[in-house]
Design an enzyme around this catalytic site. Structure first.
Site, PDB file in Angstrom:
ATOM      1  N   ALA A 181       0.789  -1.303  -0.064  1.00 30.44           N
ATOM      2  CA  ALA A 181       0.068  -0.036  -0.042  1.00 30.44           C
ATOM      3  C   ALA A 181       1.027   1.303   0.130  1.00 30.44           C
ATOM      4  O   ALA A 181       1.683   1.330   0.935  1.00 30.44           O
ATOM      5  CB  ALA A 181      -1.012  -0.017   1.257  1.00 30.44           C
ATOM      6  N   SER A 679      -3.035  -5.151  -3.016  1.00 28.49           N
ATOM      7  CA  SER A 679      -2.112  -4.350  -1.975  1.00 28.49           C
ATOM      8  C   SER A 679      -2.528  -4.972  -0.567  1.00 28.49           C
ATOM      9  O   SER A 679      -3.852  -5.160  -0.457  1.00 28.49           O
ATOM     10  CB  SER A 679      -2.168  -2.951  -2.209  1.00 28.49           C
ATOM     11  OG  SER A 679      -1.743  -2.592  -3.298  1.00 28.49           O
ATOM     12  N   CYS A 680      -1.543  -5.247   0.129  1.00 31.52           N
ATOM     13  CA  CYS A 680      -1.997  -4.921   1.538  1.00 31.52           C
ATOM     14  C   CYS A 680      -0.672  -4.273   2.395  1.00 31.52           C
ATOM     15  O   CYS A 680      -0.106  -3.397   1.549  1.00 31.52           O
ATOM     16  CB  CYS A 680      -1.920  -6.468   2.073  1.00 31.52           C
ATOM     17  SG  CYS A 680      -0.446  -7.467   2.078  1.00 31.52           S
ATOM     18  N   LYS A 681      -0.237  -4.373   3.510  1.00 36.07           N
ATOM     19  CA  LYS A 681       0.807  -3.421   4.020  1.00 36.07           C
ATOM     20  C   LYS A 681       2.169  -3.743   3.273  1.00 36.07           C
ATOM     21  O   LYS A 681       2.703  -2.714   3.024  1.00 36.07           O
ATOM     22  CB  LYS A 681       1.017  -3.857   5.650  1.00 36.07           C
ATOM     23  CG  LYS A 681       1.897  -2.875   6.335  1.00 36.07           C
ATOM     24  CD  LYS A 681       2.119  -3.062   7.739  1.00 36.07           C
ATOM     25  CE  LYS A 681       2.269  -4.417   8.163  1.00 36.07           C
ATOM     26  NZ  LYS A 681       2.508  -4.498   9.607  1.00 36.07           N
TER      27      LYS A 681
END
Length: 747
Positions: A181, A679-681
C-alpha cells in the site's frame, strides 16, 4: 485468506504432487513473452516462472504458467519524480524572487517561504544521491519500508502473470500488479495518514493566515492558482511556436497549411485567454499591487477625473496597421480594435490605484484576443490576394509583372508585425498572471507551519509510490493489448480504469496507511499518458519518462518502430490518454475483526461508496462511446451492468469482511479491459492469498477446472507459487547485494 506459517512453505507432499502437478520451475532474467519479449525485457526483470498441470471437468489437462517479475519502474519513476520536485521547487523560488520589490512585511514572508523550499530541495537532493548509489534487485523489500531514503520507492512492486493453455479454449492471459500500500512508513502514522492530515490542515489554515497576517485563499482557489500556472506554463511557448510557424507557412504560399496552422494558433490562444478569464487573477493582481512598497490607496472624484475607458483605442503607430483587419471572433466587433501592449497604456495621474491596476489588467488581457483577431484578418486578406493572383491570366506580360505593385509582400510585412505584437501581448499577460498566481501560493506557503512542510513531503512520497505502480500496470496492459484493436480504441477514446484492491484493516496503524493510500490513488487523476516512438530498440530507449509539475504529470511510454506503426492514428499523434484510478478496500485479518466489533469502519465504507460511484460513471461513459465488441469475452456471461448493480448493493450492505466487494470489483475491472492491482501492508501474505484465490477461481469459472480439485489446486499454488519466492526474498532481502537473486533461489 489466512496466513501461511513460515515453517510450512518448504514442504510439498507426495499426495499433492499426484493431484496437482508442478511440472517445472525456472528462474531467468528475461521475459518468456514470445511476441513482445524485447519490449517486456526492457521494463520487467528477474522473472520467475512455474508451470502447473491441472485436471478439467472433462478429465483433460490444462497447463498453467505463472510468472512473477520485478519492474525497473520501481526506482526509475520515483527518481524522475524527485528530480521534477527539485526542479519545480527551484522554479517556485525563482517565481517568488521575480515578484520584485515588496513591502517589509511581505518581503520577510517571502524570505521565510524561500528558506522552506531550500530545505525541501536539499533533502530531496540527498535522497536522490542515495538512490543513485543502489545496485541489485529492482524492488524494495518490506524489511526496508521504514528507511527514510527509500520512502519514495513502492514496496514489493511485482507483476504476476498467469497464462492458461487448455484444449477447449485459446490461450488466455491474466495479469495483476502486486504492491505494498502506498504509504509514508518512514514518517509513521501516530497522527493518522494523508486524508486526515490534509483535512485538519485545511480546517486550520484560515486561523494560520490570520496569525501570519496573510491573505486567506480557500483550497479551491489555491488549486485553481496551480492550474492557471500550469496552463500558462504549457500554452505560452506553444502559442509562440505556432505564431512563428504561421509566418513561415505564409511565405510558402500553401493555402491548406496556412489554414491549419492558423486554426491551431486560434485554438491555443483561445484556451489561453479563457484560462485567464478568472476573477482570481485580477483579485490577486490587486493584492500584489497593494503589497508593493509605498502603496497608498487613492480616491478619484468622478466629476474631476473620468475613469479610463477599457474600449478606448490608445495604441499608437505602428500597430494601427491592424485597424483595417479587426475581427469579431473573440471580441465584440470594433473597427478601431487593435492589440494592446503595456507600453501603450496611458499614464496614471490621479486615479485610484486599485482601479488603475484593474484597468491595466483588463487592457492587456483583452489585447491578446484583439491581437489574434488582427492576425486572423490579416491571414484571410493574404489568402484573398493569393486567390486573386492565381486567377490572373498566365499570359500576362513580363513588363507588367515587373512594374506592377505586389500587395502580397506588404501584407506579409504587416502580418509579421501583427504576429510579433501577439507574442508580446501573450508574454505580457503571462508575466502578470504568473506573478499574481505566485502571490496566491505565497499566502498558502506563508501560513504553513512545519507540519505543512512535512505534509507536502508525505504527499510527494506517497504519490511517487502510487505512480510507479500505475506506470508498471499501464505498461504491462499496453504491451498485452498491442494487437487488440478494440482495446486500443477504448484506450484513446475513454481511457482505462485502474482498480486498486486493498486488504488493509481499519485498525491501529493500518488506518493511517489506508488514509495515505486513498489520497495517493486519488492524486493519480492528475496523470495522463502518451505513447511515443522510441529512438531505438535499446533498453534505455524503451524506458517510460515522466514530465510536468505537481498539478499535472505526463508519462510517456516509448514503443519500438514496428509496434508504434501498428497503432491507431490517434495514439501515434500523441493524444493524451486517461487512466481512471478506483480504490476498494476490505480488511480481512484479525485486526479487522477488532475494528468491526469495537472500532470504526466508516473510512472503508466511505472509500468503497465513493469509488463505486466513480466506477459506475466510467461504465456509463464507456457504453455511450465504445461498442461492446471492444470489450473482452468471458465464459461466464454475467452482464457488466448486473455486476455493477450487485457491487452497489454490497457496498451499502452492513456485512463483516465482505470480500464479495473485492471479487465483484475485480471481475468488473477485467471485463472493462482494466488494470488490476492488489495490495496489503507489504504485498506478501494477504496479497498472495488473494491473488492465488483469484487465479484458481478464474481457472474454475473460465477454464473448467474440476471443482473437486479446486482446493487442491489452491493449496498447490500457495505452497509453490511464485509469490512464495517473494516472501523468501523479503525474509533474506538486502538491496545492496547485487547477486541476491541467485542467493534467494538457493535459500
Amino acid at each position: 485468506m489466512g496466513e501461511i506459517e513460515d515453517g510450512e512453505v518448504d514442504h510439498i507432499t507426495t499426495d499433492m504432487h499426484q493431484k496437482c502437478t508442478l511440472v517445472y520451475e525456472t528462474s531467468h532474467g528475461t521475459s518468456n513473452d514470445k511476441d513482445n519479449g524485447p519490449i517486456m525485457n526492457a521494463v520487467f526483470k528477474n522473472a520467475v516462472c512455474k508451470v502447473y498441470r491441472f485436471q478439467t471437468v472433462d478429465s483433460k489437462w490444462m497447463l498453467v504458467r505463472e510468472q512473477m517479475a520485478e519492474c525497473t519502474l520501481s526506482f526509475s519513476i520515483p527518481k524522475q519524480l524527485i528530480s521534477l520536485y527539485i526542479e519545480e521547487d527551484t522554479y517556485r523560488i525563482q517565481e517568488l524572487n521575480d515578484l520584485g520589490a515588496l513591502s517589509p512585511h511581505w518581503d520577510n514572508m517571502r524570505k521565510e517561504v524561500i528558506s522552506r523550499y531550500d530545505h525541501i530541495i536539499r533533502e530531496y537532493q540527498h535522497t536522490l544521491a542515495e538512490l543513485e548509489k543502489l545496485t541489485g534487485p529492482s524492488f524494495k523489500p518490506s524489511c526496508s519500508k521504514g528507511q527514510k531514503y527509500l520512502e519514495f520507492i513502492p514496496i514489493n512492486l511485482h507483476t504476476q502473470r498467469m497464462l492458461v493453455t487448455c484444449p477447449r479454449k485459446t490461450d488466455s492471459v491474466y495479469d495483476v500488479v502486486t504492491v505494498g500500500a502506498p504509504a509514508a512508513h518512514s514518517q509513521g502514522f501516530k497522527n493518522g495518514g494523508l486524508q486526515r492530515l490534509v483535512s485538519k490542515y485545511e480546517s486550520e489554515k484560515k486561523s494560520y493566515s490570520t496569525a501570519y497576517q496573510s491573505i486567506y485563499y480557500p483550497p479551491e482557489q489555491t488549486a485553481r492558482a496551480r492550474e492557471i500556472l500550469g496552463t500558462v506554463f504549457q500554452l505560452q511557448p506553444l502559442i509562440s511556436e505556432l505564431a512563428d510557424q504561421l509566418l513561415q507557412v505564409a511565405h510558402q504560399c500553401s493555402s491548406q497549411a496556412l489554414k491549419d496552422t492558423l486554426k491551431n494558433l486560434e485554438e491555443k490562444t483561445e484556451q489561453f485567454v479563457h484560462a485567464l478569464k478568472d476573477e482570481l487573477v485580477k483579485s490577486a493582481l490587486l493584492a500584489l499591487h497593494a503589497a508593493r512598497p509605498g502603496y497608498v490607496s487613492k480616491t478619484c472624484s468622478p466629476s474631476s477625473q473620468p475613469k479610463p475607458d477599457a474600449n478606448a483605442n490608445v495604441t499608437a503607430e505602428p500597430h494601427t496597421v491592424c485597424n483595417n483587419f479587426a475581427s469579431s471572433r473573440m471580441a465584440p466587433k470594433d473597427n478601431k480594435a487593435s492589440p494592446i501592449r503595456s507600453d501603450s497604456i496611458p499614464h496614471q495621474t490621479e486615479y485610484d490605484e486599485e482601479e488603475w491596476a484593474s484597468f491595466v489588467w483588463d487592457r492587456v488581457w483583452a489585447g491578446v484576443a484583439k491581437s489574434l483577431n488582427c492576425v486572423i484578418a490579416s491571414v484571410e486578406k493574404i489568402q484573398e490576394v493569393e486567390n486573386n493572383n492565381q486567377e490572373t491570366a498566365p499570359g500576362q506580360a513580363l513588363a507588367d509583372v515587373i512594374t506592377s505593385h505586389n500587395p502580397a509582400a506588404d501584407l506579409h510585412d504587416q502580418l509579421a508585425v501583427l504576429v510579433h505584437t501577439l507574442k508580446e501581448c501573450v508574454m505580457d499577460v503571462t508575466e502578470r498572471a504568473r506573478h499574481s498566481m505566485s502571490f496566491v501560493l505565497l499566502q498558502e506557503a506563508a501560513c504553513s507551519t512545519v507540519q505543512r512542510l512535512q505534509l507536502q513531503q508525505r504527499r510527494d512520497a506517497v504519490f511517487s509510490q502510487a505512480l510507479a505502480a500505475l506506470a508498471c500496470g499501464f505498461v504491462m496492459r499496453l504491451y498485452a493489448g498491442l494487437e487488440d484493436k478494440g482495446f486500443l480504441r477504448q484506450l484513446h477514446t475513454v481511457g482505462l480504469v485502474a482498480q486498486f484492491e486493498s486488504l488493509l484493516s481499519t485498525y491501529s496503524e493500518e488506518i493511517g496507511m489506508l488514509e495515505d493510500m486513498e489520497v495517493g490513488i486519488s492524486d493519480l487523476h492528475r496523470v495522463t499518458f502518451k505513447i511515443t516512438e522510441a529512438t531505438s530498440e535499446e533498453a534505455d530507449s524503451l524506458q517510460p519518462t515522466v514530465s510536468g509539475r505537481r498539478d499535472r504529470y505526463t508519462l510517456e511510454v516509448p514503443l519500438p518502430h514496428h509496434a508504434f506503426q501498428t497503432l491507431p492514428e490517434e495514439l501515434r499523434e500523441g493524444k493524451p490518454l486517461r487512466v481512471l484510478p478506483v480504490l476498494f478496500n476490505v480488511g480481512i485479518n484479525e485486526q479487522q475483526t477488532f475494528a468491526e466489533r469495537f472500532g470504526d469502519i466508516s473510512l472503508q465504507e466511505r472509500i468503497n461508496q465513493k469509488n463505486f460511484e466513480t466506477l459506475e460513471g466510467y461504465y456509463k461513459s464507456l457504453t455511450n462511446t465504445v461498442p461492446s465488441e471492444c470489450l473482452p469475452c468471458f465464459q461466464t456471461q454475467t452482464d457488466i451492468k448486473e455486476l455493477l448493480d450487485t457491487l452497489g448493493q454490497n457496498v451499502v450492505t452492513k456485512k463483516r469482511k465482505n470480500v464479495e466487494i473485492l471479487w465483484l470489483a475485480g471481475m468488473i475491472c477485467r471485463r472493462l479491459n482494466g488494470i488490476r492491482f492488489t495490495s496489503c501492508k507489504s504485498a506478501k501474505d494477504r496479497t498472495s492469498m488473494s491473488v492465488t484465490l483469484e487465479q484458481c477461481s478464474t481457472l474454475r469459472d473460465e477454464h473448467q477446472l474440476n471443482k473437486d480439485y479446486f482446493v487442491r489446486a489452491l493449496d498447490c499454488m500457495r505452497r509453490s507459487a511464485t509469490l512464495l519466492l517473494l516472501r523468501r526474498r523479503n525474509k533474506y532481502g538486502n538491496l545492496l547485494l547485487p547477486n541476491i537473486h541467485n542467493v534467494l533461489l538457493c535459500a
